[in-house]
Scaffold this active site. Structure first.
Site, mmCIF file in Angstrom:
data_model
loop_
_atom_site.group_PDB
_atom_site.id
_atom_site.type_symbol
_atom_site.label_atom_id
_atom_site.label_comp_id
_atom_site.label_asym_id
_atom_site.label_seq_id
_atom_site.Cartn_x
_atom_site.Cartn_y
_atom_site.Cartn_z
ATOM 1 N N LYS A 1 10.058 -18.282 47.297
ATOM 2 C CA LYS A 1 9.647 -19.569 46.734
ATOM 3 C C LYS A 1 8.784 -19.375 45.492
ATOM 4 O O LYS A 1 8.031 -18.400 45.389
ATOM 5 C CB LYS A 1 8.906 -20.374 47.790
ATOM 6 C CG LYS A 1 9.772 -20.718 49.003
ATOM 7 C CD LYS A 1 8.977 -21.320 50.130
ATOM 8 C CE LYS A 1 8.037 -20.323 50.760
ATOM 9 N NZ LYS A 1 7.424 -20.808 52.013
ATOM 10 N N GLY B 1 1.362 -27.550 54.250
ATOM 11 C CA GLY B 1 2.578 -27.619 55.054
ATOM 12 C C GLY B 1 3.877 -27.503 54.285
ATOM 13 O O GLY B 1 4.953 -27.674 54.862
ATOM 14 N N THR B 2 3.811 -27.193 52.989
ATOM 15 C CA THR B 2 5.054 -27.123 52.214
ATOM 16 C C THR B 2 5.975 -26.015 52.716
ATOM 17 O O THR B 2 7.189 -26.214 52.812
ATOM 18 C CB THR B 2 4.761 -26.891 50.718
ATOM 19 O OG1 THR B 2 3.880 -25.763 50.581
ATOM 20 C CG2 THR B 2 4.114 -28.108 50.085
ATOM 21 N N GLY B 3 5.418 -24.856 53.048
ATOM 22 C CA GLY B 3 6.265 -23.755 53.517
ATOM 23 C C GLY B 3 6.932 -24.077 54.837
ATOM 24 O O GLY B 3 8.118 -23.797 55.035
ATOM 25 N N CYS B 4 6.168 -24.659 55.759
ATOM 26 C CA CYS B 4 6.725 -25.055 57.056
ATOM 27 C C CYS B 4 7.838 -26.084 56.865
ATOM 28 O O CYS B 4 8.909 -25.992 57.478
ATOM 29 C CB CYS B 4 5.636 -25.647 57.942
ATOM 30 S SG CYS B 4 4.219 -24.575 58.227
#
Length: 270
Positions: free
Chosen positions: A176, A210-213
């Site tokens: 990412k 929480g973007t990665g989750c």
């Protein structure tokens, strides 16, 4: 009757609701996939940070997985916060035993402030036990640096890191670009043969908890519904971009993304 697609998340609980199990379940629901959970730890946290972590016994986590396997086998699953080498090895063994479908590994290793969340032996357990089972691994740049032992500054550095991760046995890699320096947010995808870049306008906001989750959960949901891996990554990129763009402006720290933002833009997600 239309088939119900099922997805599983193996991760920690976020009492603030922005990341972990809560973010995953919200994402599954928005993408019309039935979500299930195996909780690895309970955290006391909010937008200001993590105040405490209460790991669950490995036996308790494995019993959750067995209950799901006995009655509700998923078409895809994702792993999030796995806090020890013992747990990583045990979860990996369960995934092999139950022979579930697509496996998305979100290697939760580095906190927002840059602190390492896993000890070195746990990092090695991820590389030895979990990555060879992964359909796709979704590190950000700091996590890719930890996994590969390489510093990453340029897109070429990311390509070399992706090759290292692929050589660990992963089928597909996406690194990412949120921590990158490019004007656009550029994610790098690699399938062992060719590279693809997925770009979106960079949104300058502190509300990225929480973007990665959420991104990895969206990939998991799309895979459960039969999408190809690249289609799943493309769909997840669109989903998380809208979630960041229309953030909720709640909390005093790093606020959460908006899991229903696609509805604000009138986007229909299949």
């Amino acid at each position: 009757m239309e088939k119900t697609h099922k997805a599983l998340t193996i991760a920690g609980s976020d009492s603030g609701g922005g990341a972990g199990i809560q973010a995953d379940i919200k994402t599954f629901q928005e993408l019309k996939v039935y979500g299930m959970t195996a909780i690895t730890a309970i955290t006391a946290q909010n937008t200001l940070g993590v105040q405490d972590v209460y790991p669950l016994p490995v036996e308790t986590i494995l019993n959750q997985l067995k209950s799901i396997a006995d009655d509700l086998p998923p078409q895809s699953l994702k792993t999030g916060m796995l806090f020890s080498s013992e747990l990583i090895e045990a979860v990996s063994d369960s995934i092999k035993t139950f022979n579930w479908g697509n496996v998305v590994v979100d290697p939760v290793m580095v906190a927002k402030g840059g602190a390492r969340l896993l000890q070195e032996e746990a990092v090695q357990a991820v590389k030895k036990n979990l990555l060879p089972l992964a359909t796709i691994v979704t590190p950000n740049i700091p996590e890719a640096e930890v996994l590969t032992g390489r510093q990453i500054f340029t897109l070429e550095d990311r390509q070399e890191a992706a090759k290292v991760l692929f050589d660990c046995g992963v089928e597909h890699v996406v690194i990412k670009g949120g921590h990158g320096q490019e004007e656009m947010a550029v994610d790098l995808y690699y399938n062992g043969i060719e590279f693809e870049t997925l770009s979106s306008p960079r949104i300058h906001t502190k509300n990225t908890h929480g973007t990665g989750c959420t991104f990895s959960a969206a990939i998991t949901a799309y895979l459960a519904k039969g999408c190809t891996v690249f289609e799943a990554v493309e769909g997840a990129k669109r989903y998380i971009h809208m979630a960041i763009k229309h953030d909720l402006h709640i909390g005093s720290g790093h606020g959460p993304t908006n899991h229903w933002a696609h509805r604000l833009e009138g986007v229909k997600l299949g």
